[in-house]
Design an enzyme around this catalytic site. Structure first.
Site, PDB file in Angstrom:
ATOM      1  CE  LYS A 197      -3.649   2.434   2.433  1.00 24.24           C
ATOM      2  NZ  LYS A 197      -4.630   2.428   3.509  1.00 24.24           N
ATOM      3  NE  ARG A 207      -5.644   9.645   3.003  1.00 19.70           N
ATOM      4  CZ  ARG A 207      -4.335   9.849   2.872  1.00 19.70           C
ATOM      5  NH1 ARG A 207      -3.850  11.076   2.824  1.00 19.70           N
ATOM      6  NH2 ARG A 207      -3.518   8.817   2.778  1.00 19.70           N
ATOM      7  CE  LYS A 219      -3.556   8.008   6.585  1.00 18.70           C
ATOM      8  NZ  LYS A 219      -4.713   7.108   6.402  1.00 18.70           N
ATOM      9  CD  GLU A 235       5.496  -4.235   3.737  1.00 14.54           C
ATOM     10  OE1 GLU A 235       4.862  -5.122   4.350  1.00 14.54           O
ATOM     11  OE2 GLU A 235       5.873  -3.179   4.273  1.00 14.54           O
ATOM     12  CE  LYS A 250      -6.065   1.883  -0.591  1.00 11.15           C
ATOM     13  NZ  LYS A 250      -6.632   1.875   0.718  1.00 11.15           N
ATOM     14  CB  SER A 276     -11.257   7.298  -3.845  1.00 13.98           C
ATOM     15  OG  SER A 276     -10.041   7.733  -3.252  1.00 13.98           O
ATOM     16  CE1 TYR A 315     -14.860   3.296  -3.178  1.00 12.62           C
ATOM     17  CE2 TYR A 315     -12.805   3.502  -4.422  1.00 12.62           C
ATOM     18  CZ  TYR A 315     -13.471   3.432  -3.213  1.00 12.62           C
ATOM     19  OH  TYR A 315     -12.771   3.478  -2.038  1.00 12.62           O
TER      20      TYR A 315
HETATM   21  C1  PBG Z   1      -7.040   3.842   5.286  1.00  8.98           C
HETATM   22  C2  PBG Z   1      -7.578   3.552   3.936  1.00  8.98           C
HETATM   23  C3  PBG Z   1      -7.443   4.399   2.833  1.00  8.98           C
HETATM   24  C4  PBG Z   1      -8.091   3.785   1.767  1.00  8.98           C
HETATM   25  C5  PBG Z   1      -8.601   2.570   2.222  1.00  8.98           C
HETATM   26  N1  PBG Z   1      -8.264   2.435   3.582  1.00  8.98           N
HETATM   27  C6  PBG Z   1      -6.834   5.746   2.710  1.00  8.98           C
HETATM   28  C7  PBG Z   1      -5.595   6.060   3.393  1.00  8.98           C
HETATM   29  O1  PBG Z   1      -4.704   5.218   3.566  1.00  8.98           O
HETATM   30  O2  PBG Z   1      -5.478   7.219   3.797  1.00  8.98           O
HETATM   31  C8  PBG Z   1      -8.174   4.393   0.400  1.00  8.98           C
HETATM   32  C9  PBG Z   1      -9.131   3.821  -0.577  1.00  8.98           C
HETATM   33  C10 PBG Z   1      -9.413   4.698  -1.735  1.00  8.98           C
HETATM   34  O3  PBG Z   1      -8.781   5.747  -1.967  1.00  8.98           O
HETATM   35  O4  PBG Z   1     -10.319   4.329  -2.481  1.00  8.98           O
HETATM   36  N2  PBG Z   1      -6.849   2.818   6.160  1.00  8.98           N
END
Ligand code: PBG
Length: 326
Positions: A197, A207, A219, A235, A250, A276, A315
């Protein structure tokens, strides 16, 4: 010079032949549909940066799942939007069995036992710091966070989760969650690890939807550096050893090389999260009439599959199911 008799165009000459030689197909079986949950009754609120995607109160979420089931979708991942007043340093609300998330998971599983229900394990939706882990003096603590994540995973398993999705990127969390589940007789509950990720700007609209942006900093001390690929193998190796059932990459689209490298190096099923921001880009350009949204959607989803992901969180799932209804 030898005459070359090969003419690749022969295999493209009609739709029937193109379909015969097509290497990858999309179907509703490939998708997990991420959905947003909010407090209240009879609420359906569109996410401004994600046209066509809504935040649902639990009553309407159940109806929406039913509609999706009729379109052939079977797998869902639910994310809660938690009231600011309920957020704290330790994400206590995530363990509240009467709270929004756990009670809704239970409702879903009771009403639709056949559904594959995936849940999110991470502190950010419930954290007053907006981080995925426990914050102390501006630092995200790893091992202290693991205890909280294990409790969260157990509470979700208790509520009926089929797959636990740790999205937090703490070290060692897959192993610890596996142990906790097994000790509590949840040996059948799976783990889809957010393995690679990345610290990505493509999460922006998500968010917004959950109001879960970090209150300070970024992050980058836990999510991966977008410049790296070998690190994804480390990982993946750890997650495999720790007992993950799926390895997820991701975001998806800017990380197709990572999907492919995990597919080539590991035997577990590979999942990808078409996030997203990737959805928002397509919708925005399509709304301006600059691209054909449905064609670009299918091309993107195919590229993710072609790269090696057999499971796609997207989505676009419902929209795809609607357009491809027989
Ligand atoms: C956080 C989380 C995120 C997403 C899924 N779980 C965002 C982040 O790490 O700030 C993002 C999913 C998306 O953008 O569709 N645990």
């Amino acid at each position: 010079m030898e005459l070359n008799t090969q003419r690749p165009r022969r295999n493209r000459k009609s739709e029937a032949i193109r379909d015969l030689v097509q290497e990858n197909w999309l179907s509703t079986n490939d998708f997990i549909f991420p959905m947003f949950l909010i407090e209240g009754k009879n609420k359906k609120v569109e996410v401004a940066s994600m046209p066509g995607i809504y935040r649902w109160s639990s009553d309407l979420l159940l109806k929406e799942i039913e509609a999706c089931l009729q379109l052939g979708l079977k797998s869902f991942c639910v994310f809660p939007s938690i009231n600011d007043k309920l957020k704290d340093k330790t994400a206590k609300e995530s363990l509240n069995t009467k709270g929004l998330y756990l009670s809704t998971l239970k409702l879903i599983k009771n009403k639709f036992p056949e559904v594959m229900l995936m849940t999110d394990v991470a502190m950010d939706p419930y954290s007053s710091d907006g981080h995925d882990g426990l914050v102390k003096n501006g630092e995200i603590l790893n091992d202290e966070t693991l205890d909280i994540l294990c409790k969260m995973a157990l509470a979700q398993a208790e509520a009926g989760a089929d797959i636990i999705g740790p999205s937090d990127m703490m070290d060692g969390r897959v192993g610890r969650i596996r142990q906790a589940l097994d000790k509590n007789k949840f040996t059948n509950v799976s783990i889809m690890s957010y393995t690679a990720k990345y610290a990505s700007a493509f999460y922006g609209p998500f968010r917004d939807a959950l109001d879960s942006a970090p209150k300070f900093g970024d992050k980058k001390t836990y999510q991966m550096n977008p410049a790296n690929s070998t690190e994804a193998l480390i990982e993946a190796e750890l997650d495999t050893m720790e007992g993950a059932d799926f390895l997820m990459v991701k975001p998806a689209l800017s990380y197709l090389d990572i999907i492919k490298s995990l597919k080539e190096n590991f035997t577990l099923p590979i999942a990808a999260y078409n996030v997203s921001g990737e959805y928002a880009m397509v919708k925005a350009a399509a709304a301006k009439g600059w691209i054909d949204g449905s064609k670009v959607r299918d091309e993107i989803l195919l590229s993710i599959k072609r790269a090696g992901a057999s499971v796609i969180l997207t989505y676009f799932a419902k929209e795809f199911a609607l357009t491809n209804k027989k």
